[in-house]
Design a protein around this motif. Structure first.
Motif, PDB file in Angstrom:
ATOM      1  N   PRO A 105       0.924  -0.972  -0.168  1.00 20.06           N
ATOM      2  CA  PRO A 105      -0.201  -0.057  -0.003  1.00 20.06           C
ATOM      3  C   PRO A 105       0.842   1.162  -0.161  1.00 20.06           C
ATOM      4  O   PRO A 105       1.863   1.327   0.612  1.00 20.06           O
ATOM      5  CB  PRO A 105      -0.924  -0.174   1.360  1.00 20.06           C
ATOM      6  CG  PRO A 105      -0.159  -1.139   2.177  1.00 20.06           C
ATOM      7  CD  PRO A 105       0.750  -1.967   1.235  1.00 20.06           C
ATOM      8  N   CYS A 106       0.364   2.186  -0.483  1.00 15.31           N
ATOM      9  CA  CYS A 106       1.047   3.672  -0.588  1.00 15.31           C
ATOM     10  C   CYS A 106       1.315   4.083   0.817  1.00 15.31           C
ATOM     11  O   CYS A 106       0.471   3.734   1.768  1.00 15.31           O
ATOM     12  CB  CYS A 106      -0.001   4.634  -1.395  1.00 15.31           C
ATOM     13  SG  CYS A 106       0.780   6.288  -1.241  1.00 15.31           S
ATOM     14  N   PRO A 107       2.500   4.560   1.198  1.00 15.56           N
ATOM     15  CA  PRO A 107       2.621   4.779   2.486  1.00 15.56           C
ATOM     16  C   PRO A 107       1.723   6.074   3.005  1.00 15.56           C
ATOM     17  O   PRO A 107       1.806   6.282   4.432  1.00 15.56           O
ATOM     18  CB  PRO A 107       4.218   5.039   2.324  1.00 15.56           C
ATOM     19  CG  PRO A 107       4.456   5.441   1.338  1.00 15.56           C
ATOM     20  CD  PRO A 107       3.353   4.835   0.341  1.00 15.56           C
ATOM     21  N   GLY A 131      -4.592   7.364   3.905  1.00 16.52           N
ATOM     22  CA  GLY A 131      -5.871   7.810   3.116  1.00 16.52           C
ATOM     23  C   GLY A 131      -5.532   7.725   1.758  1.00 16.52           C
ATOM     24  O   GLY A 131      -6.453   8.109   0.986  1.00 16.52           O
ATOM     25  N   CYS A 132      -4.477   7.188   1.313  1.00 16.97           N
ATOM     26  CA  CYS A 132      -4.271   6.830   0.080  1.00 16.97           C
ATOM     27  C   CYS A 132      -4.774   5.598  -0.595  1.00 16.97           C
ATOM     28  O   CYS A 132      -4.630   4.556   0.192  1.00 16.97           O
ATOM     29  CB  CYS A 132      -2.807   7.267  -0.541  1.00 16.97           C
ATOM     30  SG  CYS A 132      -2.553   6.976  -2.259  1.00 16.97           S
ATOM     31  N   THR A 133      -5.281   5.603  -1.826  1.00 20.38           N
ATOM     32  CA  THR A 133      -5.892   4.360  -2.138  1.00 20.38           C
ATOM     33  C   THR A 133      -4.715   3.405  -3.015  1.00 20.38           C
ATOM     34  O   THR A 133      -5.128   2.518  -3.399  1.00 20.38           O
ATOM     35  CB  THR A 133      -7.124   4.583  -2.916  1.00 20.38           C
ATOM     36  OG1 THR A 133      -6.764   5.462  -4.139  1.00 20.38           O
ATOM     37  CG2 THR A 133      -8.124   5.423  -2.171  1.00 20.38           C
ATOM     38  N   ARG A 161       5.020   5.328 -10.081  1.00 22.13           N
ATOM     39  CA  ARG A 161       4.199   6.404  -9.612  1.00 22.13           C
ATOM     40  C   ARG A 161       3.037   5.761  -8.928  1.00 22.13           C
ATOM     41  O   ARG A 161       2.369   4.941  -9.478  1.00 22.13           O
ATOM     42  CB  ARG A 161       3.790   7.705 -10.443  1.00 22.13           C
ATOM     43  CG  ARG A 161       5.160   8.269 -11.030  1.00 22.13           C
ATOM     44  CD  ARG A 161       4.706   9.699 -11.569  1.00 22.13           C
ATOM     45  NE  ARG A 161       5.837  10.385 -11.781  1.00 22.13           N
ATOM     46  CZ  ARG A 161       6.661  11.208 -10.972  1.00 22.13           C
ATOM     47  NH1 ARG A 161       5.775  11.627  -9.763  1.00 22.13           N
ATOM     48  NH2 ARG A 161       7.378  11.891 -11.512  1.00 22.13           N
ATOM     49  N   CYS A 162       2.685   6.507  -7.598  1.00 27.07           N
ATOM     50  CA  CYS A 162       1.474   5.735  -7.066  1.00 27.07           C
ATOM     51  C   CYS A 162       0.347   6.078  -8.029  1.00 27.07           C
ATOM     52  O   CYS A 162       0.085   7.379  -8.480  1.00 27.07           O
ATOM     53  CB  CYS A 162       1.274   6.401  -5.773  1.00 27.07           C
ATOM     54  SG  CYS A 162      -0.057   5.789  -5.017  1.00 27.07           S
ATOM     55  N   ASN A 163      -0.678   5.116  -8.071  1.00 28.70           N
ATOM     56  CA  ASN A 163      -1.692   5.232  -8.968  1.00 28.70           C
ATOM     57  C   ASN A 163      -3.089   5.681  -8.271  1.00 28.70           C
ATOM     58  O   ASN A 163      -4.297   5.531  -8.659  1.00 28.70           O
ATOM     59  CB  ASN A 163      -2.042   4.200  -9.709  1.00 28.70           C
ATOM     60  CG  ASN A 163      -1.910   2.979  -8.918  1.00 28.70           C
ATOM     61  OD1 ASN A 163      -2.094   2.929  -7.637  1.00 28.70           O
ATOM     62  ND2 ASN A 163      -2.248   1.544  -9.705  1.00 28.70           N
ATOM     63  N   PRO A 186      -4.961  13.069  -7.443  1.00 30.27           N
ATOM     64  CA  PRO A 186      -3.985  12.083  -7.637  1.00 30.27           C
ATOM     65  C   PRO A 186      -2.851  12.253  -6.696  1.00 30.27           C
ATOM     66  O   PRO A 186      -2.465  13.323  -6.427  1.00 30.27           O
ATOM     67  CB  PRO A 186      -3.509  12.378  -9.010  1.00 30.27           C
ATOM     68  CG  PRO A 186      -3.909  13.626  -9.664  1.00 30.27           C
ATOM     69  CD  PRO A 186      -5.013  14.010  -8.566  1.00 30.27           C
ATOM     70  N   CYS A 187      -2.329  10.941  -6.204  1.00 33.97           N
ATOM     71  CA  CYS A 187      -1.180  10.690  -5.231  1.00 33.97           C
ATOM     72  C   CYS A 187       0.112  11.068  -5.975  1.00 33.97           C
ATOM     73  O   CYS A 187       0.881  12.011  -5.515  1.00 33.97           O
ATOM     74  CB  CYS A 187      -1.300   9.281  -4.647  1.00 33.97           C
ATOM     75  SG  CYS A 187       0.258   9.369  -3.515  1.00 33.97           S
ATOM     76  N   ASP A 188       0.290  10.258  -7.024  1.00 32.75           N
ATOM     77  CA  ASP A 188       1.496  10.638  -7.893  1.00 32.75           C
ATOM     78  C   ASP A 188       2.839  10.510  -7.187  1.00 32.75           C
ATOM     79  O   ASP A 188       3.880  10.944  -7.758  1.00 32.75           O
ATOM     80  CB  ASP A 188       1.473  12.042  -8.649  1.00 32.75           C
ATOM     81  CG  ASP A 188       1.851  11.914  -9.919  1.00 32.75           C
ATOM     82  OD1 ASP A 188       1.689  10.729 -10.635  1.00 32.75           O
ATOM     83  OD2 ASP A 188       2.116  13.136 -10.397  1.00 32.75           O
TER      84      ASP A 188
END
Ligand SMILES: [Zn+2]
Length: 106
Positions: free
Chosen positions: A48-50, A53-55, A80-82, A93-95
């Motif tokens: 998971p993205c660190p 709250g990011c999906t 890149r985080c999607n 977008p997280c990016d």
């Protein structure tokens, strides 16, 4: 579907080490992560993205398969985080830039 154990999925590997480094245009990027899997562990390579709250998720399963098929000892790349997360301007977008490296022991 549950992931198989490393010793079943990749019997040729004694360890699988995944290093994640987060960077990008942010003043305080999340701390790097190192994950080492041993034969009894589940061969699960979705991280998971660190950011809370990011999906987003980074899925390196295909990369590990590739190393196994090619008989390589390591591979590296970036992504890149999607996902989407809440920022100062609301949801966007997280990016997050993610450098990953995978090294296997035989
Ligand atoms: Zn993210």
């Amino acid at each position: 579907m549950a992931a198989k154990e490393v010793r079943v999925q990749y019997p040729q590997f004694t360890t699988i080490r995944v290093d994640l480094v987060f960077d990008g245009e942010v003043p305080q990027p999340p701390a790097p992560q190192s994950i080492v899997l041993h034969p009894p562990a589940r061969a699960y390579f979705v991280y998971p993205c660190p950011y809370a709250g990011c999906t987003g998720e980074l899925d390196l399963a295909a990369n590990v398969d590739h190393i196994a098929e090619q008989g390589k000892a390591r591979a590296a790349g970036h992504a890149r985080c999607n996902g989407e997360r809440h920022g100062r301007q609301g949801k966007g977008p997280c990016d997050l830039h993610i450098e990953y490296s995978i090294a296997v022991g035989k």
